[in-house]
Design a protein around this motif. Sequence first.
Motif, PDB file in Angstrom:
ATOM      1  N   GLY A  90     -13.493  60.479 -76.762  1.00  0.00           N
ATOM      2  CA  GLY A  90     -14.287  61.447 -76.014  1.00  0.00           C
ATOM      3  C   GLY A  90     -15.763  61.254 -76.314  1.00  0.00           C
TER       4      GLY A  90
ATOM      5  N   LEU B 161     -12.741  58.241 -71.336  1.00  0.00           N
ATOM      6  CA  LEU B 161     -11.550  59.087 -71.318  1.00  0.00           C
ATOM      7  C   LEU B 161     -10.703  58.900 -72.568  1.00  0.00           C
ATOM      8  CD1 LEU B 161     -10.277  58.656 -67.637  1.00  0.00           C
ATOM      9  CD2 LEU B 161     -11.583  60.541 -68.597  1.00  0.00           C
ATOM     10  N   THR B 162     -10.131  60.008 -73.048  1.00  0.00           N
ATOM     11  CA  THR B 162      -9.118  59.922 -74.091  1.00  0.00           C
ATOM     12  C   THR B 162      -7.781  59.687 -73.406  1.00  0.00           C
ATOM     13  OG1 THR B 162      -8.615  62.287 -74.048  1.00  0.00           O
ATOM     14  CG2 THR B 162     -10.365  61.553 -75.556  1.00  0.00           C
TER      15      THR B 162
ATOM     16  N   GLN C 135      -6.744  62.791 -71.522  1.00  0.00           N
ATOM     17  CA  GLN C 135      -7.512  62.992 -70.289  1.00  0.00           C
ATOM     18  C   GLN C 135      -7.042  62.024 -69.207  1.00  0.00           C
ATOM     19  OE1 GLN C 135     -11.338  62.340 -72.061  1.00  0.00           O
ATOM     20  NE2 GLN C 135     -11.815  64.535 -72.155  1.00  0.00           N
TER      21      GLN C 135
ATOM     22  N   ALA D 173      -3.774  63.191 -67.699  1.00  0.00           N
ATOM     23  CA  ALA D 173      -3.957  64.305 -66.771  1.00  0.00           C
ATOM     24  C   ALA D 173      -4.398  63.831 -65.389  1.00  0.00           C
ATOM     25  CB  ALA D 173      -4.974  65.291 -67.328  1.00  0.00           C
ATOM     26  N   ARG D 174      -5.068  62.697 -65.314  1.00  0.00           N
ATOM     27  CA  ARG D 174      -5.585  62.207 -64.028  1.00  0.00           C
ATOM     28  C   ARG D 174      -4.627  61.253 -63.320  1.00  0.00           C
ATOM     29  NH1 ARG D 174      -9.716  63.387 -67.286  1.00  0.00           N
ATOM     30  NH2 ARG D 174     -11.707  64.075 -66.447  1.00  0.00           N
TER      31      ARG D 174
END
Length: 186
Positions: free
Chosen positions: A108, A139-140, A143, A146-147
């Motif tokens: 992050g 992005l981690t 993250q 999630a996308r």
Amino acid sequence: MATAPYGVRLLVGAAVTAIEETRRLPQTILTYPMTVVSQVAHLVMKVQQDVADLVNKGDETLENLFPPKDEQPAWATFDEDLPDDESAAGGPDGQRLTEGRFALFTGGADAVTEEEKTPAPAPANEVPEVVKRLDYDTLTLAQLRARLSSLRVADLEALLAYEEATRARAPFQTLLANRITRASAK
């Protein structure tokens, strides 16, 4: 009309009240169990509150008599307890924790090292548009996960190729490969 003696009026009033209560008896019998339950619940809650008040008063008194020690367990380590060089590095040996379960929380904006501030060199061809759109390099793993649902298979394949050509992080590669497999199977 003449006023009846007090005793007669009392007896007539008691008789009328008894008749009225007898007429209401069927309705009273139906509501009586709920009334009793409600009163018992109220009593129990009142006792619990009184006991809690007594415990609080006892805690306050004991705290005044015997102030608590500000101790920290030997196994607990906080960032402010670590030397500056160790807390900035992320691990006791000075290396960032980027593998395994720690990979979820690394990468992050606040956890980026000097090496990672500049994006990894692009492969011989141009950086894919999806990398720029997602700001992929910051992005981690969580993250990115999630996308993933909003991306097409072609975008996923471009991300996987970019990851393999640049950083080659195993958790990211596995996540992307698994998502491509699931999306292709649909």
